[in-house]
Design an enzyme around this catalytic site. Structure first.
Site, PDB file in Angstrom:
ATOM      1  N   ASN A 193      10.979   1.788   6.164  1.00 20.93           N
ATOM      2  CA  ASN A 193      10.301   1.075   4.596  1.00 20.93           C
ATOM      3  C   ASN A 193      10.481   0.906   3.374  1.00 20.93           C
ATOM      4  OD1 ASN A 193       7.779   0.004   6.345  1.00 20.93           O
ATOM      5  ND2 ASN A 193       6.796   2.132   5.662  1.00 20.93           N
ATOM      6  N   LYS A 200      -1.605  -8.311  -0.555  1.00 18.92           N
ATOM      7  CA  LYS A 200      -0.543  -9.242   0.134  1.00 18.92           C
ATOM      8  C   LYS A 200      -1.253 -10.374   0.933  1.00 18.92           C
ATOM      9  CE  LYS A 200       1.250  -7.797   4.245  1.00 18.92           C
ATOM     10  NZ  LYS A 200       1.652  -7.730   5.608  1.00 18.92           N
ATOM     11  N   GLY A 202       7.825 -10.568  -7.466  1.00 16.14           N
ATOM     12  CA  GLY A 202       6.648 -10.890  -7.814  1.00 16.14           C
ATOM     13  C   GLY A 202       6.305  -9.494  -8.583  1.00 16.14           C
ATOM     14  N   LYS A 225       2.661  -4.977  10.075  1.00 13.46           N
ATOM     15  CA  LYS A 225       3.207  -5.148   8.404  1.00 13.46           C
ATOM     16  C   LYS A 225       1.296  -5.973   9.028  1.00 13.46           C
ATOM     17  CE  LYS A 225       5.410  -8.845   8.467  1.00 13.46           C
ATOM     18  NZ  LYS A 225       6.411  -9.370   9.963  1.00 13.46           N
ATOM     19  N   GLU A 226       0.451  -5.940   7.995  1.00 13.01           N
ATOM     20  CA  GLU A 226      -0.852  -6.202   8.040  1.00 13.01           C
ATOM     21  C   GLU A 226      -1.416  -7.855   7.705  1.00 13.01           C
ATOM     22  OE1 GLU A 226      -3.662  -4.089   5.140  1.00 13.01           O
ATOM     23  OE2 GLU A 226      -2.644  -2.547   5.139  1.00 13.01           O
ATOM     24  N   LYS A 261       3.161   5.276  -0.733  1.00 12.57           N
ATOM     25  CA  LYS A 261       2.685   6.474  -0.297  1.00 12.57           C
ATOM     26  C   LYS A 261       4.318   6.579   0.382  1.00 12.57           C
ATOM     27  CE  LYS A 261       1.110   6.099   3.707  1.00 12.57           C
ATOM     28  NZ  LYS A 261       1.678   7.047   4.965  1.00 12.57           N
ATOM     29  N   PHE A 298       5.943  -0.390  12.882  1.00 11.52           N
ATOM     30  CA  PHE A 298       6.070  -1.194  12.336  1.00 11.52           C
ATOM     31  C   PHE A 298       5.319  -2.350  11.951  1.00 11.52           C
ATOM     32  CE2 PHE A 298       9.528   0.997  14.306  1.00 11.52           C
ATOM     33  CZ  PHE A 298      10.358   1.773  13.115  1.00 11.52           C
ATOM     34  N   CYS A 351       1.550   1.319   2.888  1.00 11.39           N
ATOM     35  CA  CYS A 351       2.495   2.403   2.917  1.00 11.39           C
ATOM     36  C   CYS A 351       3.524   1.937   2.253  1.00 11.39           C
ATOM     37  CB  CYS A 351       3.455   1.121   4.622  1.00 11.39           C
ATOM     38  SG  CYS A 351       1.733   1.401   5.500  1.00 11.39           S
TER      39      CYS A 351
HETATM   40  C1  UDX Z   1       4.712  -2.751   5.751  1.00  6.24           C
HETATM   41  C2  UDX Z   1       6.268  -2.535   6.355  1.00  6.24           C
HETATM   42  O1  UDX Z   1       6.446  -4.073   6.528  1.00  6.24           O
HETATM   43  C3  UDX Z   1       5.986  -2.648   8.186  1.00  6.24           C
HETATM   44  O2  UDX Z   1       7.470  -2.613   8.630  1.00  6.24           O
HETATM   45  C4  UDX Z   1       5.241  -0.897   8.114  1.00  6.24           C
HETATM   46  O3  UDX Z   1       4.458  -0.769   9.234  1.00  6.24           O
HETATM   47  C5  UDX Z   1       4.074  -1.100   7.270  1.00  6.24           C
HETATM   48  O4  UDX Z   1       3.951  -0.834   5.478  1.00  6.24           O
HETATM   49  P1  UDX Z   1       2.789  -4.139   5.082  1.00  6.24           P
HETATM   50  O5  UDX Z   1       2.833  -2.998   3.683  1.00  6.24           O
HETATM   51  O6  UDX Z   1       1.410  -4.553   5.545  1.00  6.24           O
HETATM   52  O7  UDX Z   1       3.761  -2.973   5.767  1.00  6.24           O
HETATM   53  O8  UDX Z   1       3.103  -5.390   4.457  1.00  6.24           O
HETATM   54  P2  UDX Z   1       4.703  -5.952   3.451  1.00  6.24           P
HETATM   55  O9  UDX Z   1       4.133  -7.515   4.326  1.00  6.24           O
HETATM   56  O10 UDX Z   1       5.961  -5.247   4.018  1.00  6.24           O
HETATM   57  O11 UDX Z   1       4.716  -6.298   2.376  1.00  6.24           O
HETATM   58  C6  UDX Z   1       4.485  -5.063   1.395  1.00  6.24           C
HETATM   59  C7  UDX Z   1       4.731  -5.289  -0.060  1.00  6.24           C
HETATM   60  O12 UDX Z   1       4.961  -6.061  -0.600  1.00  6.24           O
HETATM   61  C8  UDX Z   1       3.310  -6.275  -0.882  1.00  6.24           C
HETATM   62  O13 UDX Z   1       2.330  -5.918  -1.788  1.00  6.24           O
HETATM   63  C9  UDX Z   1       4.267  -7.836  -0.828  1.00  6.24           C
HETATM   64  O14 UDX Z   1       3.453  -8.258  -1.303  1.00  6.24           O
HETATM   65  C10 UDX Z   1       5.812  -7.123  -1.119  1.00  6.24           C
HETATM   66  N1  UDX Z   1       6.350  -7.650  -0.604  1.00  6.24           N
HETATM   67  C11 UDX Z   1       7.100  -7.892   0.770  1.00  6.24           C
HETATM   68  C12 UDX Z   1       7.088  -8.469  -1.822  1.00  6.24           C
HETATM   69  O15 UDX Z   1       6.903  -8.412  -3.394  1.00  6.24           O
HETATM   70  N2  UDX Z   1       8.089  -9.216  -1.874  1.00  6.24           N
HETATM   71  C13 UDX Z   1       8.831  -9.866  -0.366  1.00  6.24           C
HETATM   72  O16 UDX Z   1      10.059 -10.401  -0.185  1.00  6.24           O
HETATM   73  C14 UDX Z   1       8.314  -9.007   0.826  1.00  6.24           C
END
Ligand code: UDX
Length: 435
Positions: free
Chosen positions: A207, A322, A252, A148-149, A262, A146, A259
């Site tokens: 997710n 992000k 946004g 996050k990048e 997909k 789980f 992730c």
């Molecule tokens: C995600 C999950 O959070 C993580 O647990 C899983 O293992 C992999 O997928 P990640 O893809 O790294 O992680 O990014 P994340 O921080 O979750 O953000 C995903 C997208 O959602 C980004 O484009 C971000 O900008 C967007 N986002 C996130 C929003 O638009 N609003 C938010 O409140 C949070």
């Protein structure tokens, strides 16, 4: 993210061998460099390499010798129809079956459709059988990640939960995984033991639920825009309810990355295969697909009276999906740039880390800038697409000095708090404009 897991396991004292079929990647990693931008990862890799706890090789056969646990961390991209493409997983399972000599636990860490881990077991066992080996050499476990990048090390070292799916009665595998993760659960036991199928589905469910929260807020933001309400105040209001919580409620231009898009698709496909529909997940994807076009319409609407978008120059801050990553996969910023280019607009771009990746995509169709202030120079408008920290408190005087007129489209509601000079036009997502 396999490298993050490997490095963090090595960092607490385990011996870890990473196998990859890409020779150039293995060479880069052996030299202590890492091929992606992930804060903190380089230090751990270097430290573990030096201590010879972390090794990189292309030779699966030798890597398997003496190995107790083998994690499969290959990607499971969309196959074009939205299904998870399992060819990499299958290839790894076959290779394990072809090379295995001793007992091993094979763990699927890749995000996989329900049933895949058991499929991995039968592929390996088939291959073992063909070689006249005992099928019992292999047992399988599902252990989704789980991470996050941009914050992956922290997520790994301080997990909210460690989900481990084992086959019924396999207490041995569960206890070995428990031992392995114990260094990361010293404060509190976070081990969630469950069956393999539930474990696999937990990842998709997490997710999809997070993505659904974002799409819910994004569709509300559009309503706010029309009704004159403020999504940021609503976010604070609903997030204060502990049953809802305040994470992942930022509206946004939509979610991107390797992730959410997909996995949302793959989950819908899994449901379809079982003759079920997941309408909330379908709506999550629809809203996300529309969100960037909605924001584009907002921009083009504001330029309607000023001769449209063609021959206008837009300064774009952020191309990564992000902040804190150089990853542009499924980035909404990239989609927005595509729409703007299609409408004949000129693009100047600044991203602290993602520029090399964007260059590969857009080549000379975009002007790449070395700083956020170069980027806004003589631009007709600034569009903020990614929530990088350094964008949060910009020097507005420097911007005003070099822009024709300060016009800002804030796709992340990141700089609504700034005190803008008179005449500035500021537009966000579901928050009151300043004109
Ligand atoms: C995600 C999950 O959070 C993580 O647990 C899983 O293992 C992999 O997928 P990640 O893809 O790294 O992680 O990014 P994340 O921080 O979750 O953000 C995903 C997208 O959602 C980004 O484009 C971000 O900008 C967007 N986002 C996130 C929003 O638009 N609003 C938010 O409140 C949070």
């Amino acid at each position: 993210m396999g490298l993050v897991s490997a490095a963090c396991f090595a960092d607490v004292g385990n011996d870890v061998v990473c196998v990859d079929k890409d020779a150039s990647k293995v060479d880069i990693l052996r030299s202590g460099k890492i091929p992606i931008y992930e804060p903190g990862l380089g230090d751990i890799v270097e430290r573990s390499l030096r201590a010879q706890r972390l090794m990189f090789t292309m030779d699966l056969n030798s890597a398997l010798k003496g190995c107790r646990i083998c994690f499969i961390t290959v990607d499971t991209p969309s196959d074009g129809e939205g299904k998870a493409d399992l060819k990499n997983i299958v290839a790894v399972a076959e290779a394990i079956g072809d090379n295995l000599e001793d007992e091993i636990i094979v763990v699927t860490k890749s995000t996989v459709p329900v049933g895949t881990t058991l499929k991995v077991k039968s592929i390996i066992r088939d291959r073992l059988k063909q070689r006249g080996k005992k099928q019992e050499l292999v047992r399988v476990v599902s252990n989704p990640e789980f991470l996050k990048e941009g914050d992956a090390i922290n997520d790994f070292k301080k997990p909210d939960r460690v989900v481990v799916g084992v086959e019924s009665g396999d207490d041995v595998a569960a206890s070995i995984l428990y031992e392995l993760y114990s260094p990361f659960m010293r404060k509190r036991d976070k081990f969630l033991k469950m069956d393999v199928l539930s474990s696999e589905l937990t990842k998709y469910a997490s997710n999809a639920m997070l993505a659904a929260r974002i799409s819910f807020m994004n569709s509300l933001a559009r309503l706010c825009d029309k009704a004159g309400a403020n999504i940021e105040l609503i976010r604070a209001g609903v997030g204060a309810d502990p049953r809802i919580g305040s994470d992942f409620l930022f509206s946004g231009i939509g979610y991107g990355g390797s992730c959410f898009p997909k996995d949302v698709k793959a989950l819908m496909n899994v449901a379809r295969e079982y003759g079920e529909r997941l309408p909330i997940v379908e709506a999550t994807e629809d809203v996300n697909n529309e969100q960037v076009s909605w924001f584009f319409s907002k921009i083009s609407g504001k330029f309607e009276q000023r001769g449209g978008l063609s021959d206008k120059i837009f300064a774009v801050w952020g191309a990564a999906f992000k902040g804190n990553t150089d990853d542009i996969r499924e980035s909404r910023a990239v989609k927005l740039i595509e729409l703007l280019l299609l409408a004949g607009a000129g693009i100047k771009l600044f991203d602290p880390e993602a520029t090399p990746n964007v260059k590969r995509l857009f080549g000379n169709k975009v002007v790449y800038c070395d700083s956020m202030y170069d980027c806004v120079n003589r631009a007709n408008a600034l569009i903020l697409c990614t929530d990088w920290n350094e964008f949060k408190s910009p020097n507005i005087d420097r911007i005003a000095e070099v822009m024709k007129q300060v016009v800002i489209f804030d796709g992340r509601n990141l700089i609504s708090h700034v005190h803008y000079p008179v005449g500035t036009k500021y537009y966000g997502v579901g928050i009151p404009s300043k004109e």
